[in-house]
Design a protein around this motif. Structure first.
Motif, PDB file in Angstrom:
ATOM      1  N   PHE A 224       0.818  -1.217   0.000  1.00 40.25           N
ATOM      2  CA  PHE A 224       0.000   0.000   0.000  1.00 40.25           C
ATOM      3  C   PHE A 224       0.849   1.263   0.000  1.00 40.25           C
ATOM      4  CE2 PHE A 224       0.558  -1.403   4.404  1.00 40.25           C
ATOM      5  CZ  PHE A 224       1.122  -0.268   4.973  1.00 40.25           C
ATOM      6  N   ARG A 225       2.098   1.159   0.388  1.00 44.22           N
ATOM      7  CA  ARG A 225       2.945   2.355   0.450  1.00 44.22           C
ATOM      8  C   ARG A 225       3.158   2.990  -0.918  1.00 44.22           C
ATOM      9  NH1 ARG A 225       7.789   1.035   4.772  1.00 44.22           N
ATOM     10  NH2 ARG A 225       6.635   1.652   6.646  1.00 44.22           N
ATOM     11  N   ASN A 226       3.234   2.178  -1.940  1.00 44.77           N
ATOM     12  CA  ASN A 226       3.465   2.703  -3.282  1.00 44.77           C
ATOM     13  C   ASN A 226       2.217   2.677  -4.158  1.00 44.77           C
ATOM     14  OD1 ASN A 226       6.285   3.274  -2.968  1.00 44.77           O
ATOM     15  ND2 ASN A 226       6.664   1.072  -3.082  1.00 44.77           N
ATOM     16  N   ASP A 227       1.222   1.879  -3.779  1.00 47.09           N
ATOM     17  CA  ASP A 227      -0.013   1.802  -4.559  1.00 47.09           C
ATOM     18  C   ASP A 227      -1.183   1.529  -3.629  1.00 47.09           C
ATOM     19  OD1 ASP A 227      -2.026   1.511  -6.382  1.00 47.09           O
ATOM     20  OD2 ASP A 227      -1.214  -0.279  -7.360  1.00 47.09           O
ATOM     21  N   ALA A 228      -1.837   2.610  -3.199  1.00 50.46           N
ATOM     22  CA  ALA A 228      -2.973   2.474  -2.282  1.00 50.46           C
ATOM     23  C   ALA A 228      -4.203   1.921  -2.975  1.00 50.46           C
ATOM     24  CB  ALA A 228      -3.303   3.828  -1.648  1.00 50.46           C
ATOM     25  N   TYR A 229      -4.171   1.808  -4.307  1.00 49.60           N
ATOM     26  CA  TYR A 229      -5.323   1.320  -5.057  1.00 49.60           C
ATOM     27  C   TYR A 229      -5.264  -0.189  -5.328  1.00 49.60           C
ATOM     28  CZ  TYR A 229      -6.866   6.097  -5.843  1.00 49.60           C
ATOM     29  OH  TYR A 229      -7.319   7.381  -5.655  1.00 49.60           O
ATOM     30  N   GLN A 230      -4.185  -0.841  -4.939  1.00 49.48           N
ATOM     31  CA  GLN A 230      -4.106  -2.298  -5.099  1.00 49.48           C
ATOM     32  C   GLN A 230      -5.004  -2.945  -4.057  1.00 49.48           C
ATOM     33  OE1 GLN A 230      -0.152  -3.951  -5.298  1.00 49.48           O
ATOM     34  NE2 GLN A 230      -0.867  -6.052  -5.067  1.00 49.48           N
ATOM     35  N   ARG A 231      -5.968  -3.699  -4.518  1.00 54.64           N
ATOM     36  CA  ARG A 231      -7.003  -4.227  -3.622  1.00 54.64           C
ATOM     37  C   ARG A 231      -6.731  -5.642  -3.133  1.00 54.64           C
ATOM     38  NH1 ARG A 231     -12.673  -2.257  -6.473  1.00 54.64           N
ATOM     39  NH2 ARG A 231     -11.912  -0.261  -7.304  1.00 54.64           N
ATOM     40  N   ALA A 232      -5.853  -6.374  -3.809  1.00 49.80           N
ATOM     41  CA  ALA A 232      -5.655  -7.778  -3.469  1.00 49.80           C
ATOM     42  C   ALA A 232      -4.232  -8.206  -3.795  1.00 49.80           C
ATOM     43  CB  ALA A 232      -6.654  -8.656  -4.226  1.00 49.80           C
ATOM     44  N   CYS A 233      -3.815  -9.293  -3.187  1.00 46.64           N
ATOM     45  CA  CYS A 233      -2.506  -9.884  -3.489  1.00 46.64           C
ATOM     46  C   CYS A 233      -2.434 -11.288  -2.909  1.00 46.64           C
ATOM     47  CB  CYS A 233      -1.371  -9.025  -2.932  1.00 46.64           C
ATOM     48  SG  CYS A 233      -1.164  -9.132  -1.126  1.00 46.64           S
ATOM     49  N   ASP A 234      -1.516 -12.066  -3.434  1.00 41.97           N
ATOM     50  CA  ASP A 234      -1.185 -13.353  -2.833  1.00 41.97           C
ATOM     51  C   ASP A 234      -0.017 -13.140  -1.876  1.00 41.97           C
ATOM     52  OD1 ASP A 234      -3.136 -14.702  -4.279  1.00 41.97           O
ATOM     53  OD2 ASP A 234      -1.774 -15.098  -5.951  1.00 41.97           O
ATOM     54  N   ALA A 235       0.048 -13.937  -0.840  1.00 43.85           N
ATOM     55  CA  ALA A 235       1.121 -13.786   0.146  1.00 43.85           C
ATOM     56  C   ALA A 235       1.398 -15.130   0.808  1.00 43.85           C
ATOM     57  CB  ALA A 235       0.725 -12.752   1.189  1.00 43.85           C
ATOM     58  N   LYS A 236       2.554 -15.210   1.466  1.00 45.19           N
ATOM     59  CA  LYS A 236       2.920 -16.418   2.203  1.00 45.19           C
ATOM     60  C   LYS A 236       2.987 -16.121   3.690  1.00 45.19           C
ATOM     61  CE  LYS A 236       5.457 -18.887  -1.401  1.00 45.19           C
ATOM     62  NZ  LYS A 236       6.749 -19.532  -1.758  1.00 45.19           N
ATOM     63  N   VAL A 237       2.512 -17.059   4.472  1.00 46.02           N
ATOM     64  CA  VAL A 237       2.553 -16.935   5.933  1.00 46.02           C
ATOM     65  C   VAL A 237       4.001 -17.076   6.388  1.00 46.02           C
ATOM     66  CG1 VAL A 237       1.770 -17.897   8.118  1.00 46.02           C
ATOM     67  CG2 VAL A 237       0.232 -17.897   6.133  1.00 46.02           C
ATOM     68  N   THR A 238       4.448 -16.106   7.203  1.00 50.71           N
ATOM     69  CA  THR A 238       5.808 -16.191   7.745  1.00 50.71           C
ATOM     70  C   THR A 238       5.808 -16.547   9.234  1.00 50.71           C
ATOM     71  OG1 THR A 238       5.846 -13.799   8.156  1.00 50.71           O
ATOM     72  CG2 THR A 238       6.711 -14.564   6.045  1.00 50.71           C
ATOM     73  N   SER A 239       4.734 -16.154   9.940  1.00 51.24           N
ATOM     74  CA  SER A 239       4.638 -16.524  11.361  1.00 51.24           C
ATOM     75  C   SER A 239       3.237 -16.232  11.886  1.00 51.24           C
ATOM     76  CB  SER A 239       5.690 -15.791  12.203  1.00 51.24           C
ATOM     77  OG  SER A 239       5.490 -14.397  12.136  1.00 51.24           O
ATOM     78  N   ILE A 240       2.947 -16.839  13.022  1.00 54.01           N
ATOM     79  CA  ILE A 240       1.679 -16.610  13.732  1.00 54.01           C
ATOM     80  C   ILE A 240       2.029 -16.134  15.143  1.00 54.01           C
ATOM     81  CG2 ILE A 240      -0.512 -17.590  14.495  1.00 54.01           C
ATOM     82  CD1 ILE A 240      -0.209 -17.681  11.501  1.00 54.01           C
ATOM     83  N   THR A 241       1.435 -15.041  15.590  1.00 56.46           N
ATOM     84  CA  THR A 241       1.726 -14.530  16.924  1.00 56.46           C
ATOM     85  C   THR A 241       1.065 -15.413  17.984  1.00 56.46           C
ATOM     86  OG1 THR A 241      -0.212 -13.086  17.090  1.00 56.46           O
ATOM     87  CG2 THR A 241       1.723 -12.199  15.958  1.00 56.46           C
ATOM     88  N   GLU A 242       1.470 -15.226  19.229  1.00 55.20           N
ATOM     89  CA  GLU A 242       0.880 -16.001  20.319  1.00 55.20           C
ATOM     90  C   GLU A 242      -0.623 -15.767  20.432  1.00 55.20           C
ATOM     91  OE1 GLU A 242       2.889 -15.245  23.955  1.00 55.20           O
ATOM     92  OE2 GLU A 242       4.808 -16.102  23.292  1.00 55.20           O
ATOM     93  N   ALA A 243      -1.062 -14.571  20.037  1.00 58.10           N
ATOM     94  CA  ALA A 243      -2.486 -14.245  20.110  1.00 58.10           C
ATOM     95  C   ALA A 243      -3.244 -14.695  18.863  1.00 58.10           C
ATOM     96  CB  ALA A 243      -2.665 -12.746  20.309  1.00 58.10           C
ATOM     97  N   GLY A 244      -2.544 -15.299  17.908  1.00 57.64           N
ATOM     98  CA  GLY A 244      -3.205 -15.793  16.706  1.00 57.64           C
ATOM     99  C   GLY A 244      -3.179 -14.842  15.532  1.00 57.64           C
ATOM    100  N   GLY A 245      -2.463 -13.728  15.650  1.00 60.29           N
ATOM    101  CA  GLY A 245      -2.340 -12.799  14.533  1.00 60.29           C
ATOM    102  C   GLY A 245      -1.461 -13.375  13.438  1.00 60.29           C
TER     103      GLY A 245
END
Length: 243
Positions: free
Chosen positions: A5-26
Motif C-alpha cells: 500500500f505504500r506505493n499503490d494504495a489502489y491495489q485491492r488484493a494480493c497473494d502472500a505467504k505466511v511467515t509466522s503466527i503470533t501467540e495471540a493468533g495474529g
C-alpha cells in the motif's frame, strides 16, 4: 515484509505467504495490501482465502514490533502454517472512504495553517485538532476553502526523502506533538499539487490520487478543547442547511 500500500494504495488484493503466527493468533505474511492502524488511521479489514478455498474474515490490522510489520487479526484462530500461500482482499469500500478522509485531513491542514495537536481518520467522521486562536476560521469559511481545493482536482503523489532533509527543513512536519518515525534512513512525503504547490508533509497513510476524488465534504462542527485548541470534524456531503 513488503507493504504494498505504500506505493499503490489502489491495489485491492494480493497473494502472500505466511511467515509466522503470533501467540495471540495474529497472522504475519511476507507482503500485504492491508494498512495497519497507525498515525490516526485505522487498520484495514477484508478477507483471507486459504488454499482449500476457506475464506477467513480479517477484522482488523495492527503494526507489530515495528511499523514495517503488519499483523492481520481474525475472530478465531486458524490452522495456518508457515509457508502456506493465501489470497488477501481488502474491504475496498471502507478503504476508499478512509483514503478520501485522510486526504481531506491534509487539505484541512492547508486551510488551517496552525500546529496540529491531534487527528483521527474514520469512515464517516474524521477530526483534526489545531492550536488555533483565530475565531475567523468558521465552519462556513473552512468548508468553502476545502471544497475549492477539492474542486481544483490537484494531483496527490508520493516522494521519498532522506531523513537528513527533515533536519534541514523541520517545518514540513505540522504535528505539534508527534514526530515522524526515524531509523529507516528515509521518509515518505505526501505531495499535493504540482511540485507540492498545495502541501507536502511526511505521512505513511493511504490517500486518493487526486483531490477531486474526495467528493463533497463539510465541517460538521468545531469543538473547543481548551483555551486555544479547536477540533474540526469533517463529514461527507454538503453542509446541512440551517446549521
Amino acid at each position: 515484509m513488503a507493504l504494498l500500500f505504500r506505493n499503490d494504495a489502489y491495489q485491492r488484493a494480493c497473494d502472500a505467504k505466511v511467515t509466522s503466527i503470533t501467540e495471540a493468533g495474529g497472522i504475519i505474511l511476507d507482503q500485504t495490501v492491508f494498512y495497519g492502524t497507525s498515525g490516526g488511521q485505522p487498520g484495514d479489514s477484508g478477507s483471507m482465502t486459504l488454499g482449500n478455498g476457506l475464506v477467513i474474515p480479517i477484522i482488523g490490522t495492527i503494526t507489530g514490533e515495528t511499523k514495517e510489520q503488519i499483523i492481520h487479526l481474525t475472530e478465531t484462530g486458524t490452522l495456518l502454517k508457515n509457508g502456506e500461500t493465501v489470497h488477501l482482499e481488502l474491504n475496498w469500500e471502507r478503504r476508499f472512504k478512509l483514503m478520501q478522509m485522510h486526504t481531506a485531513c491534509h487539505l484541512l491542514s492547508v486551510v488551517c495553517p496552525f500546529p496540529i495537536t491531534g487527528a483521527a481518520v474514520a469512515e464517516d467522521d474524521s477530526r483534526v485538532d489545531f492550536d488555533l486562536p483565530d475565531p475567523t476560521y468558521t465552519r462556513e469559511f473552512v468548508t468553502e476553502a476545502l471544497q475549492k481545493l477539492v474542486a481544483e482536482n490537484h494531483p496527490v503523489t508520493l516522494q521519498w526523502i532522506e531523513e537528513s532533509e527533515l533536519d534541514t527543513n523541520p517545518g514540513i512536519v505540522k504535528s505539534k506533538n508527534v514526530r515522524p518515525p526515524r531509523g529507516m534512513g528515509r521518509l515518505r512525503l505526501v505531495v499535493i499539487g504540482e511540485n507540492g504547490s498545495v502541501d507536502s508533509q511526511p505521512c505513511g497513510g493511504t490517500h486518493v490520487l487526486r483531490t477531486g476524488e474526495i467528493g463533497s465534504i463539510h465541517i460538521a462542527k468545531i469543538e473547543k478543547k481548551g483555551r486555544e485548541n479547536r477540533r474540526f470534524r469533517i463529514r461527507f456531503g454538503a453542509m446541512p442547511e440551517g446549521q
